[in-house]
Design a protein around this motif. Structure first.
Motif, PDB file in Angstrom:
ATOM      1  N   PHE A   1       6.765 -15.163  -1.799  1.00  0.00           N
ATOM      2  CA  PHE A   1       5.195 -14.312  -2.903  1.00  0.00           C
ATOM      3  C   PHE A   1       3.452 -15.031  -2.586  1.00  0.00           C
ATOM      4  N   ALA A   2       4.583 -16.149  -2.696  1.00  0.00           N
ATOM      5  CA  ALA A   2       2.528 -17.394  -2.316  1.00  0.00           C
ATOM      6  C   ALA A   2       3.525 -18.242  -1.496  1.00  0.00           C
ATOM      7  N   PRO A   3       3.103 -18.561  -0.245  1.00  0.00           N
ATOM      8  CA  PRO A   3       3.622 -19.322   0.271  1.00  0.00           C
ATOM      9  C   PRO A   3       3.011 -20.879   0.355  1.00  0.00           C
ATOM     10  N   GLU A   4       1.583 -21.146  -0.651  1.00  0.00           N
ATOM     11  CA  GLU A   4       1.248 -21.863  -0.857  1.00  0.00           C
ATOM     12  C   GLU A   4       1.776 -22.439  -2.664  1.00  0.00           C
ATOM     13  N   ALA A   5       3.318 -21.900  -3.129  1.00  0.00           N
ATOM     14  CA  ALA A   5       3.276 -22.387  -4.220  1.00  0.00           C
ATOM     15  C   ALA A   5       4.181 -24.084  -3.715  1.00  0.00           C
ATOM     16  N   ASN A   6       4.139 -25.350  -4.173  1.00  0.00           N
ATOM     17  CA  ASN A   6       5.266 -26.161  -4.322  1.00  0.00           C
ATOM     18  C   ASN A   6       6.897 -25.593  -4.631  1.00  0.00           C
ATOM     19  N   PHE A   7       7.724 -25.717  -3.682  1.00  0.00           N
ATOM     20  CA  PHE A   7       8.786 -26.096  -3.342  1.00  0.00           C
ATOM     21  C   PHE A   7       9.552 -25.942  -5.190  1.00  0.00           C
ATOM     22  N   ILE A   8       9.013 -27.369  -4.749  1.00  0.00           N
ATOM     23  CA  ILE A   8       9.656 -28.745  -6.321  1.00  0.00           C
ATOM     24  C   ILE A   8       8.802 -27.641  -7.713  1.00  0.00           C
ATOM     25  N   ASP A   9       7.348 -27.423  -7.769  1.00  0.00           N
ATOM     26  CA  ASP A   9       7.277 -26.022  -9.028  1.00  0.00           C
ATOM     27  C   ASP A   9       8.176 -25.371  -8.830  1.00  0.00           C
TER      28      ASP A   9
END
Length: 331
Positions: A250-258
């Motif tokens: 839903f939010a491709p820009e999100a950092n995976f670790i976050d």
């Protein structure tokens, strides 16, 4: 309506064949199924499902859906391990039905209290108290893993996001590490289960008459307990990865670790907040939206991910469990 009529006739026929006890369990199954249907019709809006499908990366959403099968597999392994040692049940078919019935019954009861009854339905030769004890052991290790990882994530959150003093957070980490090692040693040491716990239960007047039922815990040796701990850690990791993938869908820009960090905090908050809602609805969504926002992720992405987790891991397996209830009733 024709299907319902056929099921009702099956129940009436079963009354004559199996007697009062079987009649009671058959009606318990039909009432459980009815409760599941009513609950999900009221709680799952078609508009939510459409919004999730229309805004998500369909490939990542499909991957998260496939992980639900892996989640169920690890839940089965956990339940089979405890059932084999405590209940003497090792039939894959019986334990699969027991697990799915438990998921179905837990889905519409506060704090998942119906899970023990659901698991019992597929194990007619085992008492409800024995199934409840075994389920408690199974859930205890899952709770331990969730609280440990969630506590560590919360301490790091206080330091890096809320800018709490390093001296305070370092002190908390040291105390947490000591408690973690002590508690892990305690719950994986067989003497806790096969001697100390039973002696303490015999001291309680109300439980003295059924304390002997807890003797099934004597079969839990340290090797079994550590293996259960490992299975629960893998299960939690798979669940957390699924949530992170859903956030990214839903939010491709999100950092995976976050996404992993916010997910561990969401699961932690859902665990420690009293389960006053059915299926943890509201708590899960609210915590997901809050922690997503703290990591710069869209609140809508957090809401959609939490709803998708509910649909994929609770609603759909509960529906399958309900169908298995009907299938066994017909048999």
């Amino acid at each position: 309506m024709s299907n319902f009529y056929r099921h009702a006739k099956g129940l009436l026929a079963a009354e004559k064949s199996f007697g009062t006890k079987a009649y009671f369990f058959l009606w318990l199954k039909i009432l459980t199924s009815a409760a599941i249907i009513i609950y999900f019709i009221r709680k799952i809006n078609l508009s939510d499902v459409v919004r999730i499908l229309s805004t998500a990366d369909i490939y990542l959403l499909s991957l998260a859906g496939l992980l639900s099968f892996l989640n169920l597999f690890f839940q089965f392994l956990k339940w089979r391990l405890i059932s084999r040692e405590c209940l003497g049940v090792d039939s894959p078919k019986k334990l699969t039905l027991s697990l799915m019935h438990g998921i179905a019954a837990a889905s519409f009861t506060p704090a998942r209290l119906g899970e023990c009854v659901g698991r019992k339905l597929a194990l007619p030769d085992t008492s409800l108290l024995q199934v409840t004890i075994a389920t408690f052991v199974d859930k205890l290790f899952a709770l331990f893993i969730t609280i440990c990882i969630g506590t560590a994530a919360a301490i790091l959150y206080l330091h890096f996001i809320e800018n709490v003093s390093v001296y305070l957070t370092l002190s908390l980490l040291i105390v947490f590490a000591v408690c973690l090692v002590f508690d892990a040693y305690l719950i994986t040491h067989q003497s806790l289960w096969n001697s100390f716990l039973i002696r303490q239960l015999k001291e309680i007047r109300l439980l003295r008459g059924v304390a002997y039922k807890f003797s099934l815990l004597k079969n839990l040796d340290s090797k079994t307990l550590w293996y259960s701990m490992l299975l629960n850690f893998i299960f939690y990791s798979c669940y957390l990865l699924q949530y992170a993938i859903l956030i990214r869908s839903f939010a491709p820009e999100a950092n995976f670790i976050d996404t992993l960090w916010s997910g561990s905090l969401m699961f932690f908050a859902k665990t420690i907040i009293p389960a006053i809602s059915i299926g943890d609805l509201g708590i899960r969504e609210g915590a997901s939206m809050y922690f997503s926002k703290q990591f710069g992720i869209s609140e809508l992405a957090g809401l959609n991910a939490a709803l998708a987790i509910f649909i994929i891991n609770i609603a759909l397996p509960a529906f399958v469990g309900m169908l298995l209830l009907f299938k066994k009733t017909n048999a």
